[in-house]
Design a protein around this motif. Structure first.
Motif, mmCIF file in Angstrom:
data_model
loop_
_atom_site.group_PDB
_atom_site.id
_atom_site.type_symbol
_atom_site.label_atom_id
_atom_site.label_comp_id
_atom_site.label_asym_id
_atom_site.label_seq_id
_atom_site.Cartn_x
_atom_site.Cartn_y
_atom_site.Cartn_z
ATOM 1 N N PHE A 70 41.396 28.285 41.880
ATOM 2 C CA PHE A 70 41.766 29.630 41.433
ATOM 3 C C PHE A 70 40.751 30.250 40.471
ATOM 4 N N TYR A 71 39.653 29.557 40.198
ATOM 5 C CA TYR A 71 38.689 30.154 39.270
ATOM 6 C C TYR A 71 38.109 31.440 39.826
ATOM 7 N N GLU A 72 38.038 31.541 41.159
ATOM 8 C CA GLU A 72 37.529 32.799 41.731
ATOM 9 C C GLU A 72 38.430 33.956 41.321
ATOM 10 N N LEU A 73 39.731 33.672 41.223
ATOM 11 C CA LEU A 73 40.640 34.752 40.826
ATOM 12 C C LEU A 73 40.389 35.163 39.369
ATOM 13 N N TYR A 74 40.135 34.185 38.509
ATOM 14 C CA TYR A 74 39.763 34.509 37.118
ATOM 15 C C TYR A 74 38.553 35.418 37.112
ATOM 16 N N ALA A 75 37.540 34.999 37.860
ATOM 17 C CA ALA A 75 36.273 35.735 37.846
ATOM 18 C C ALA A 75 36.493 37.151 38.353
ATOM 19 N N ILE A 76 37.227 37.269 39.439
ATOM 20 C CA ILE A 76 37.438 38.599 40.016
ATOM 21 C C ILE A 76 38.292 39.428 39.062
ATOM 22 N N ALA A 77 39.313 38.791 38.484
ATOM 23 C CA ALA A 77 40.168 39.526 37.550
ATOM 24 C C ALA A 77 39.349 40.032 36.363
ATOM 25 N N ALA A 78 38.468 39.181 35.829
ATOM 26 C CA ALA A 78 37.643 39.609 34.700
ATOM 27 C C ALA A 78 36.760 40.777 35.103
ATOM 28 N N ALA A 79 36.159 40.676 36.275
ATOM 29 C CA ALA A 79 35.254 41.735 36.720
ATOM 30 C C ALA A 79 36.013 43.042 36.936
ATOM 31 N N VAL A 80 37.168 42.933 37.562
ATOM 32 C CA VAL A 80 37.933 44.137 37.866
ATOM 33 C C VAL A 80 38.497 44.758 36.587
ATOM 34 N N LEU A 81 39.017 43.904 35.695
ATOM 35 C CA LEU A 81 39.456 44.400 34.388
ATOM 36 C C LEU A 81 38.316 45.133 33.710
ATOM 37 N N GLY A 82 37.113 44.610 33.892
ATOM 38 C CA GLY A 82 35.947 45.187 33.246
ATOM 39 C C GLY A 82 35.366 46.373 33.980
ATOM 40 N N GLY A 83 36.107 46.914 34.932
ATOM 41 C CA GLY A 83 35.684 48.173 35.522
ATOM 42 C C GLY A 83 34.941 48.074 36.835
ATOM 43 N N CYS A 84 34.773 46.852 37.382
ATOM 44 C CA CYS A 84 34.139 46.750 38.689
ATOM 45 C C CYS A 84 35.135 47.219 39.745
ATOM 46 N N SER A 85 34.629 47.963 40.723
ATOM 47 C CA SER A 85 35.500 48.348 41.828
ATOM 48 C C SER A 85 35.203 47.448 43.012
ATOM 49 N N LEU A 86 36.264 47.006 43.673
ATOM 50 C CA LEU A 86 36.049 46.130 44.826
ATOM 51 C C LEU A 86 35.492 46.902 46.013
ATOM 52 N N ARG A 87 35.378 48.216 45.882
ATOM 53 C CA ARG A 87 34.724 48.987 46.944
ATOM 54 C C ARG A 87 33.214 48.988 46.751
#
Ligand code: ATP
Ligand code: ATP
Ligand code: MG
Ligand code: MG
Lengths: 501, 295, 321, 321
Positions: free
Chosen positions: C241-258
């Motif tokens: 589940f570390y990928e979810l941490y990483a993605i959550a941190a990035a998305v929280l930090g304003g990265c858009s998955l688009r």
């Protein structure tokens, strides 16, 4: 003239830093064709979007059938009998042409199950496409259509709404003469059926041909209204840009030099059974005319390295150039201004500055790091040179009007040193003033020895700008015409496949 | 090889613990040339995955299964379903209400009680303990915790909290760090899953509190045994999965050959857990080594 | 440099931190701050790595599996003492880069969907790690000691964990790469509109591949730090589940998955928030079963509030402009 | 109705099946087929559910947590005998729909990213499930028996598991909804180009919300079947990673994570392939540590081959077109 059924009063729309529409009133009566003209960014599309319910006005009121309201919604506008052909295409590439035409209004079967009657759908779509002269079946997926064909689908969609007012925001921008002709006939018929039309175009001849009255906008304001008898290109231009425009087209300063781009037996992946040979000379503008789908865009993409070369050879300045990618083409000084600026020409969310420098970023960088000051300076210079109407260069390209967006695409290439420039529909959606600017720039470039290949579906432009014209038909060159031989007639007869005598 | 009868030992998830059982199975294989013995890991420690594995084994023609059920209490029906098709034995944690032939294993409650004894001995003055475990709600964790609590009940030793880490070692270590930050005066730490004591050991070492805080361990991680030998871990309670594997396989073979007498009256074959402390750690480790190397 | 979104995240962190500190003042004790900083370092490295792929318009789901596989390899190489730790580190990072190269190739050259490629990576690398160790825990034997390696990776300098220092250095370098370099600009361009980027002569495939190489290479660095932190790796669960941490941190930090959006500062703040939340659960004695729920709720509230504030801001600004 | 992509998937399944059957003929034994069919039914229901959200351009990551939470609730309701199983079923599905409504609302009305919303869902629902049960396994007490319920959910009809029958019925209904109904058409439209859909007068928010409601509602149905299959739920691990299964099945079946593409037939075939692969590992005696690796490799090879074939096909077709 009967009582207007639609009245817009004192409409304004404010975007951060700009009044896109400023206190405009406009009313529409049954069966009239209103031409709406103005420079790029004058506010035509914004005003129409307010009418289509897509944009909410900041001030003013709209009265539809005597019912006043602050704004329209998309649904309200549709229910009010307003159909809208948007300037930028709004199609679903995963659906068929017929499904796109009737999206939101599918014929149903199966009672409460609300299933789509596909057969009925295709049957209903057929006549609309036919009347526009579309050469594809209603079942064709939109993903397989060319830009012009998509535009036909968009128009068919508006016609099928059986509305009492059809807004057409630059419907002809990627159509060729014959389709345009057909569209003008359709507008005449709509008028006869008491349907009103608001028609926006930068091709003023089309406006002359169909409008009952013309409303001219400038900087978001309504500056003139011309009655039927006053509708002349010169008058419209005068009101649009506030001065007279002397000549749109300029002749070359020097006779053409040696051949700079030479295509010999070039075969494209799309039509490998046909081949194209032509040469573009230094200091010359070679027009490339043809009907929709004749393969001009495909040829340009192949030369620019976006599609594999299936046969033949390309030489630049006498040196055979294997062009495997756009960056290889760019390295050789060959650039392409694509026809679909929203998709291929611009990164619309990027600031104007970053769009301008994108292809030439390394020149603004030291050891891989961007020199932001140099970048800003260069972008400002290009903005001034091309007269891009914007607040600075930090605004996103998406906030510009269509024509100004096109200028940003041009600015991208002009900041570099082109040898050969391919323009695919260079003035699609560009106002006359800017058009004349772009033609002046093209001529300036060619006078400096750049070879220009200009793909265009605008007959006036092809005849006015080109020094020589190649006409394509179904993937091959049907013939060449020298400046003296240019006429609508001669081009069209080659374009439909009649070999030059 | 297909004609040989297959015996399968299905464990409840991948962990080192089962390496010892595997060694036992290997030993049994040497003595049972007419059988194909195998130890199967479900790819996740989930009841559904394990059930699927057993169904596939039965479909694949296995003759008998010994299982450490992920969730014995509520898997009665699915275990019965397997048990109705092939002889089924349970290990590690029993499922007494099923049609399993017999249980061979240890008692986690007893193990917890032994840990409690270690705590009482190491903390004669009493003290506050904090526990660390992977899944606090899992049966083995519960039984160990309950066992320990029942022993220390009434004494001055207290188990004030048990932190779970979802079998994530990073979180396991962080839990110890946080516990130490939140309760700097804690007296004792208990690691209920095999990887917990090493994490406790490391954090205490890094914060210089090794030897000041009493550590009580379960299982036989090399770091745990090292700490026991060093005296920084008071003691550890170990099960004997090697015997489960070895005796279990032999039992199944005998049973298949028709010798039903190997199953005792109460259907329970208990392999007792052992307390390992400084006095017997060397002998225990030597035995472990020889078993794993197949000696 | 700090934008409105990042500022809001910072405020959220301060609010959460203040509340926790009031309830349990030990939150601000040096040892707790140091521990939390250590974990921010560990998780931050691969969160920043993830941001590169997300900005390119892709996603990297195999982070957890890479951390498990490379952790196992690293510990194995070092514990067997066959190779010097420095060399082992180089080998592991090289493998990480190769994995990134492979992912990038499959995505950019063969046109596979990033989600599919990296989902397969998630499955395959964990499988290899488990097969390689035969599902046994990889760890250092008792008493094994590599003083330099341990000092470098798990040591602290006046209470500042070296993992945090490594993270800060990586962040600064990557911040320059992302926000100041030509490559960074191209990365945003490719993420926003790949076709337009190609028409501008950008080697889009190369940029995409580079994003995956950077991501997996940095993840390999994180794998080594994490391995040295836990000192033992059970290949079936390590890094789950570390990928979810990483993605959550990035998305929280304003990265858009688009694709095409994000900032390094944001990702760093996202990581900090997630770690503070973890810390909070333990310090406030919240049942560990609620750990996830607390994290999820705070992320949701944070994103929601950010959304609402920015909507209101846009509304207030419009008439004035 | 079956398109080229689906056909290729079918061929892949047949190839894999044939190879397995040759190595171990028991693959084709009625009992094995029946077991596999049962699992196809269980996993297929929530894979089809996932497809709806993916086609709308979103993603639903909380599938596994919903399955855990609703499974716990269902077993709790039934085991306590407080409510009749049929009512419990209705309650659980209603909760599922409510969850979907919430997700859809957050995505469509408040404009949050689907990945973020459902990631938070993943964390929160699992947290609630664990807190609710205090991390203990939820299951039926010994001897508890609900013959009708059991027959309905876990029974078999001439060897055909009822879960498969439920799956087939759901698939047929959902296939009509997706491919024949107006709603389905709008769903594809919204997924491909939301702005254009709005310009066409489609209530895009309503369509998106409906997609999430369908997804979570069907997932709730799956949760009941799965709960009755395992008959026990350990809330910390039940359903872990099931969202990845669902997404993998949907993507294998031709759904694009960019939205607007996919077919029910494809998703069904994707589910079948994944389950056959699981079965294969167990039947061929492949070390279970390699289970994931085998699954990942086959998905990757399948997607790659599909890609290459379709590229070649496109090139061959061009001159004729
Ligand atoms: N979403 C937006 N945000 C900010 N500014 C906008 C936005 N849309 C349009 N504008 C600005 O409003 C003005 C009017 O734009 P509009 O698109 O109506 O022009 P137009 O007359 O249609 O031009 P063209 O002929 O080029 O299509 C322009 O200056 C444009 O930059
Ligand atoms: N990806 C594609 N698949 C199938 N057909 C295509 C594809 N792209 C283009 N075409 C077809 O190829 C033909 C040539 O297209 P192209 O865009 O080169 O024509 P053109 O002369 O530039 O016309 P236009 O005025 O439409 O730009 C068109 O009929 C178009 O439908
Ligand atoms: Mg416009
Ligand atoms: Mg074209």
């Amino acid at each position: 003239m009967p009582e207007p059924f639609l009245k817009m009063t004192g409409i304004s729309k404010v975007y951060p830093g700009i009044r896109a529409v400023d206190d405009i009133s406009l009313s529409v009566s049954q069966g009239e064709v209103i031409g709406l003209v103005g420079e790029n960014g004058a506010g035509k599309s914004t005003l129409m979007k307010i009418l289509g319910g897509v944009v909410a006005p900041s001030a003013g009121s709209i009265e539809l059938d005597g019912l006043a309201m602050e704004r329209l919604t998309v649904g309200g506008s549709m229910r009010g009998g307003i159909a809208f052909v948007h300037q930028e295409l709004n199609l679903f590439e995963n659906l068929t042409a017929a499904a796109n035409i009737f999206i939101g209004r599918e014929p149903l079967k199966g009672g409460p199950l609300r299933l789509i009657d596909e057969e009925e759908l295709n049957r209903r779509a057929e006549p609309y496409l036919k009347q526009l002269g579309a050469d594809f079946a209603p079942e064709t997926p939109v993903a397989r259509l060319s830009l012009a064909q998509m535009q036909l689908v968009e128009i068919a969609k508006a016609l099928s709404l059986k509305a009492r007012l059809v807004i057409m925001d630059e419907p002809t921008s990627s159509l060729t003469a014959s389709e345009t002709e057909r569209l003008l006939k359709i507008i005449a018929r709509l008028k006869a059926e008491s349907v009103s039309v608001i028609f926006i175009s930068h091709r003023l001849a089309e406006i002359e041909g169909c409008a009952d009255r013309v409303v001219v906008l400038r900087d978001g304001r309504r500056v003139a209204e011309l009655g039927k008898v006053e509708i002349h290109a010169e008058t419209m231009i005068r009101h649009m840009i506030g001065r007279d425009l002397k000549t749109l087209y300029r002749p070359p300063a020097n006779p053409p030099g040696e051949s700079i781009l030479e295509l010999t037996g070039v075969r494209t992946a799309y039509r490998p059974e046909q081949s194209v040979s032509l040469s573009v000379r230094r200091g010359e503008i070679l027009g490339l005319a043809g009907l929709v789908g004749s393969g001009r865009t495909e040829l340009a993409r192949t030369i620019f390295g976006l599609e594999p070369l299936e046969g033949g050879s390309i030489t630049i300045k006498g040196v055979a150039a294997p062009i495997a990618s756009p960056s290889a083409a760019i390295a050789r000084g060959l650039y392409l201004v694509p026809e679909d600026r929203k998709r291929s020409g611009l990164i619309v969310d990027f600031p104007i500055r970053e769009n301008i420098t994108l292809a030439n970023l390394e020149a603004h960088a030291k050891r891989g790091l961007i020199d932001f000051d140099a970048e800003e300076k260069d972008a400002l210079k290009q903005r001034q040179r091309l007269d891009i109407r914007s607040r600075g260069v930090s605004a996103p390209a998406s906030s510009l009007s269509g024509g100004n967006q096109q200028k940003v695409v041009l600015a991208k290439w002009l900041s570099m040193e082109p040898q050969v420039l391919i323009f695919d529909e260079p003035t699609r959606g560009v106002d006359v003033g800017a058009k004349s600017e772009i033609y002046r720039l093209m001529r300036e470039l060619s006078d400096h020895g750049v070879g220009i290949l200009m793909i265009s579906s605008d007959m006036e432009e092809v005849i006015g700008v080109s020094d020589r014209v190649a006409v394509m038909h179904e993937g091959r060159i049907a013939g060449f015409l020298e400046r003296g031989e240019l006429s609508e007639q001669s081009i069209l007869s080659l374009a439909v496949g009649r070999i030059a005598a | 090889a297909q004609e040989k009868k297959q015996l399968a030992f299905v464990v409840n998830g991948a962990s080192d613990f089962w390496k010892l059982a595997e060694a036992g199975v290997k030993k049994a294989q040497d003595e049972l040339p007419n059988y194909d013995l195998s130890l199967k890991y479900p790819e996740q420690a989930a009841a559904a995955v394990q059930q699927r594995l057993m169904e596939d084994l039965v479909a694949g023609g296995v003759s008998a299964i010994m299982v450490s059920a992920v969730d014995p209490k509520s898997s009665t029906d699915s275990l019965n379903k397997i048990g109705s098709q092939v002889p089924l034995f349970t290990t590690d944690s029993d499922a007494p209400d099923t049609n399993r032939i017999a249980y061979i294993g240890s008692s986690n409650t007893d193990a917890g009680k032994q840990a409690g004894e270690i705590a009482l001995k190491a903390l004669p003055e009493g003290g506050k303990c904090i526990g660390f475990v992977g899944l606090p709600g899992a049966d083995n964790a519960r039984e160990r915790i309950e066992g320990m609590k029942s022993t220390i009940a009434g004494s001055k030793v207290e188990l004030i909290d048990v932190r779970g880490d979802d079998i994530d070692q990073t979180r396991a270590k962080r839990n110890v760090e946080d516990a130490l930050a939140a309760n700097p005066d804690i007296d004792c730490m208990v690691g209920f899953y095999s990887y917990n004591p090493p994490r406790i050991y490391e954090v205490l070492k890094e914060s210089g509190k090794l030897g000041q805080v009493t550590v009580i361990a379960f299982d036989e991680d090399p770091i745990t045994l090292g700490g026991v030998r060093e005296g920084t871990i008071a003691g550890t309670v170990v099960q004997d999965p090697y015997e489960w594997g070895y005796q279990g396989m032999k039992l199944m073979a005998k049973y298949l050959e028709g010798d039903k007498s190997v199953v005792p009256e109460n259907k329970l074959i208990i392999v007792p857990t052992k307390m390992i402390d400084k006095s017997n750690v060397d002998a225990f480790e030597a035995e472990l080594k020889s078993r794993i190397s197949g000696g | 440099m700090i934008n409105r979104k990042d500022l809001w995240l910072l405020i959220l962190i301060i609010i959460v931190g203040t509340v926790v500190a009031i309830i349990n003042p030990r939150f601000l004790s040096p040892i707790n701050l140091s521990n939390t900083a250590n974990l921010i370092g560990l998780f931050g490295i691969f969160a920043v790595a993830q941001a590169f792929v997300i900005i390119s318009g892709g996603i990297e789901l195999s982070v957890g599996s890479i951390i498990a596989l490379l952790g196992v390899v690293f510990i194995d190489l070092v514990a067997s003492e066959a190779v010097n730790p420095a060399l082992a580190f180089v080998i592991v990072v090289a493998i990480g880069c190769l994995i990134g190269l492979l992912h990038g190739f499959l995505v950019a050259k063969l046109g596979l969907q990033p989600f599919v490629v990296t989902l397969c990576g998630l499955l395959i690398y964990r499988g290899i790690a488990r097969y390689y160790t035969e599902d046994a825990t990889a760890g250092f034997p008792f008493g094994a000691s590599f003083p330099t390696l341990e000092w470098l990776t798990a040591g602290r300098f006046y209470g500042i964990p070296h993992s945090l220092i490594a993270f800060i250095v990586i962040t600064l370098v990557m911040g320059v790469v992302l926000h100041k370099s030509v490559f960074g600009r191209y990365l945003f361009a490719v993420g926003k509109n790949e076709e337009a980027a190609r028409y501008s002569g950008i080697h889009t495939a190369r940029i995409t591949i580079a994003a995956y190489v950077i991501c997996c290479g940095l993840t390999a660095v994180a794998a080594v730090f994490i391995a040295m932190y836990t000192r033992s790796i059970s290949p079936s669960s390590h890094g789950n589940f570390y990928e979810l941490y990483a993605i959550a941190a990035a998305v929280l930090g304003g990265c858009s998955l688009r694709g095409g959006e994000g900032s390094i500062v944001g990702v760093v703040l996202g990581t900090v928030l997630l770690q503070v939340l973890q810390n909070l659960v333990n310090l406030l004695g919240i049942p560990s079963s609620l750990n996830f729920a607390v994290m999820g709720s705070v992320i949701l509230i944070g994103v929601l509030a950010d959304q609402q504030i920015s909507r209101r801001a846009a509304r207030v600004k419009a008439p004035a402009g």
